[in-house]
Design an enzyme around this catalytic site. Sequence first.
Site, short mmCIF file in Angstrom:
data_model
loop_
_atom_site.label_atom_id
_atom_site.label_comp_id
_atom_site.label_asym_id
_atom_site.label_seq_id
_atom_site.Cartn_x
_atom_site.Cartn_y
_atom_site.Cartn_z
N HIS A 1 50.00 48.02 52.77
CA HIS A 1 49.02 46.90 52.42
C HIS A 1 47.69 47.67 52.45
CE1 HIS A 1 46.59 43.49 51.96
NE2 HIS A 1 46.10 43.64 53.28
N CYS B 1 48.46 38.32 54.00
CA CYS B 1 48.40 39.27 52.82
C CYS B 1 49.98 39.34 52.78
CB CYS B 1 47.76 40.33 52.93
SG CYS B 1 45.91 39.89 52.80
N GLU C 1 47.78 33.06 49.82
CA GLU C 1 46.73 32.38 50.71
C GLU C 1 45.73 31.60 49.97
OE1 GLU C 1 44.07 34.98 52.90
OE2 GLU C 1 42.90 34.07 51.27
#
Lengths: 150, 347, 386
Positions: free
Chosen positions: B234, B112, B80
Site C-alpha cells: 500500500h 485503504c 472510503e
Amino acid sequence: MAEQGVASVWRRIKAIYTIQGNMCKTCGSYYFPPRPVCPECRRKGKLELYTFKGLGTIYSYTVVRQAPEDFKRQMPYVIAQVELDEGTRLTAQIVNVDIENVEIGMRVRACFRKIKEFGQGGIIAYGYKFEPTMKVTGHKEKSSPKQKEP
Amino acid sequence: MVGIVGFGVYVPRYRIKTSDIAELWGEDGEKIGPGLGVFEKSVPGPDEDVATISVEAARNAIKMAKIDPLDIGAVYVGSESHPYAVKPTGTIVAEAVGCSYNMTCADFEFACKAGTAAMQAAMGLVASKMIKIGLAIGSDTAQGRPGDALEYSAAAGGAAYLIGQKNPLATIEETVSFTTDTPDFWRREGEDFPSHGARFTGEPAYFRHVGEGAKLLFAKTKTTVDDYDYFVFHMPNGKFPVAVGKQIGVPKEKLEDSLVVRQIGNTYSGSAMIGLARILDIAKPGSKIFMVAYGSGAGSDAFSITVEDAILESRGMVPTVDDYIQRKTYVNYATYAKYRRKIKALG
Amino acid sequence: MRNRVAIIGVGMCKFGELWEQNLKDFTLEAGMYAIFDAGVPGSDIDGMVIGNMSAGRFTGQEHLGAFAVDMGGLGDIPAYSVEAACASGGAAVRQAYMAIKSGEHKVMLVLGSEKMSDVNQTEAMNTISVASDWEWEGMFGATFPALYAFMARRHMYEYGTTEEHLAMPTVKNHANAAHNPWAQFQSPVPIDVVMKSGLLADPLRVLHSAPVTDGAAGLVMCSEDLAKKYSDTPVFIEASDQSSDTLALHDRKSITTMNAVVSSTRYALKEANLELKDINVFELHDSFSIGEIILTEDVGIAKKGEGGKALEEGITEIGGKFPVNPSGGLKARGHPVGATGVAQIVELALQLRGDAEKRQVDGAEKALAVNIGGTGATSIVHILGR
C-alpha cells in the site's frame, strides 16, 4: 409520490446506464431513447430492445457557458449531438477533451459519469457522457475525425 | 485454483502538482515532492466519483476477461468515499456493467484496504463454488482537508478484479490478514474530511501491520523474499512502501515497478490494487508477486500471486496503468478546489 | 365567399422587466387595450383564450383561463388556456380561429402572456428548457441556447454561414424596434457590439438571444360578417396552419431546417391561395438569431443555406423585398414566451392597417407570421390580409 428524480431516473436506468434503446425488426431503424412505436412502420413495426455499442461521431456541438446552478461546477462544458454508429443521434456531454480540440466528425465513445445531482442530499443520476477515442479508451491512438474504427 | 480472470483500472485525467499545493500553503514547493515521494496526484473531474471510476475499471476488466457479465455472482466495491453514506455503490456498478439481478452485492469499507477485503470475500465465494465469478473493486476519490498533509497525496482512481477459477491470468495461492484495533486514521460520520494521528500513522500502524501481514504470508507459504519477482505495498506516499520494503529486505528493483504513487498519489482503496495491475501489465508468465495492502484502523491483507501463461493473450485488450498515468491534464489549485467541492458556497 | 375570421382589435403592454406589475396587471392592460381598440362591448365577447407557457413555474399560478376572465370582469364566459411552449401565443390565436370558424364562438378575446422576471436565472433556464425534451436533452446539460447552438454550428459547417451572419438579425431587429414604442429594447446596436457580446453557448452570444421579458398582447377576433359591425379596419386571417416535428432536436434528420415550418408555411400559402412573393411583411420567430436565418430559408425567402446572404443583401429589412420582424422581433421587442405569438399578430395587423408608424412597411397587403415552439417541434403559421 416519490422524492424528486427518484422514480423518473430509476425507470430509465437501463437506457441511461448502458445506452439501451430499441430497433425495429421491420425496417431496421434504431431508436434511442427507446420509442413506444416505430414512427416509420407504426402498427407493422416490431421493436426489440437493443444496447448500442457506444461509439459514434460528433454531429454538432457547443460549449455551454451559462447553465443552471447544478452544472456550475462543470462550466464551461462541451455538449454535443453524437451520431451513433448504428445511425441514430443523442445529446450528451463530451468529457476528457480540451474545448479547442472538439470538432464535427470527431470519434467518440461512451463513458460513465454523474449526469445530475438532485440537490446535495438528493439522488445522483449517473449515465452516459462521451469522450474522444484514444489509447486509454481502448482505441487507436489519435484516430482522426471521420475515420471509423474497424 | 482461484485466480484473477480479468482486471481493469481507471485513473481520472486531471493532475495537480504537489509543488502547487505546497506553494498555496506557503511551504517549499521544491522540497515537497522528493520529501513525500509524491510529485503529482490524480484529481477526479466534477462529474466523477467512486461509482463512475468503479464502472470504468469494471468495464475494462470485463472486456479483458471476455466473460459474460451475467456470470458474475457477486459485486463488491471497497471504498472510503462511497458517494452515498447509505445506498450501495455496487448496485450502480452491477447495473452499468450488465450483471444479472440474481447475484449478491455489497459495499466494503476498511480505509485503504476495502478493495482487497472485497477480493478476499470474492475468493471465498468462488472457492466454495457459491458463485462462478466475483467482481471486487477498490476505488476512491480521497479527500484531504485543505492545508493538511493528506492534501498532498489524497487522490482518485480504482481497480477492478474479476475473481474466478476458469483460465485465470494469475492464480492467487494464498491470502492472509493481520487485524488490530488501531485508530491511526478515521473519518467520523458526517465529517467532510478525515483526521489522522500524524506520526502515529507510521510505526504502530502502517509499519506494524504491513510487516506482520508479510511475516504471516511468508510463514504460511513457506517462502522468502527471494521466491518473489515483484512486491506491491500500500502506498500512502512514496516513502512508506520503500521503507517497509527495506525492513522486510526487498531489493529496490523488485518494488520499483509498483510505485504508481509518485505520479498519481494515494488512491486509497485503489492504491495497492493499481500497483498490482501495473505489475500484471508487465510481468512474464511464471512471475511471482507478493502484495500487502494496508487499511487504517487497522489491518493488512497479504496475497501471494503467480502470473499464468494466459496473461499474454489478455494484453493490449484494454488500457494499461501506464496509459492512464500518461493521459493527464494539469489543473491549478483553484480548479482543483472547484472540482473537489472545497468551495462550499457552490453547494 | 367564405366567411373569414377577422381581427378587429389589437393591444399590448410595453414589454420589458416589469418589476412593478404582476401577471394580472399587464395581462389586463393588454386585454383592455385590445377591447377598446375593437370598440366592442365586453358583453359581446362570448369566449376567451389565453396562451401561456409556464405561469405555474414562473409565478406559481395556473388555471389562467378563469384567472383572466375573472380579472377582466368578463362574466361567466368559457375561457381556455393553451400551451405549446414558445408557440403558446400562436396556438391561442389558432384556437380562437377554429372556435370562430366552427360557429361555436362569435366574438373572442385572445391573450398571450408571460411573467418571467420573478424567478432566478436557474429557474428561468430550467423552465425554458422544458420546451425541449427535458428527460433526454435538458437533464443531460443541453440548455435551450445549447440546442440552438447545435443548429448554428451545423449551419456554419454545412453552408458556410459566418459569425457576421449570426449578428445581422440582431442589428436589423434592434434598428426596427427603435420605432416600436412597445419594444423592450428601443435602441440600435452596432454589429461589433453584437459580435463581442458574451458567449452563451458557442457560437451563440448573449446578443443573439431574445431576452427574458414580461409582457402580454391581446386580440379581439370575430367572424367576417360581424366584423363590419365593430370595425372599419378589420384585418382577416387568410390562413392558420400548424405542424409538428420531433420533440428532441437529435431525432431530426436535419437540424439546419425545421420541417414543421416548411410544411405549415406550405399549407398556409395553399389555404390562402397565395405564393410567397405575394407576402409583403413577415414576423419570424427569432428567439435566437440562427432561428431567423433558418426560418428565412424555410418559409422560402432565401434558398436553403442562404439565409445569411439574404440578411447581408438587406432583403429582409424594412424597405427590402421581404421585410422580416419590423417590430424588432423576439430579440428587440422582447420575448415573454406565451405572449410572443399574439404580439406577432398584433404587429402584422398594425402593418396591414397602416398603423405601424415609423416602422410601417408601405402598402402591405398580406402578412405572414411563424411562431415556433421548442426547437421547432411546433410551428404555427398565420397569414393575414386586408
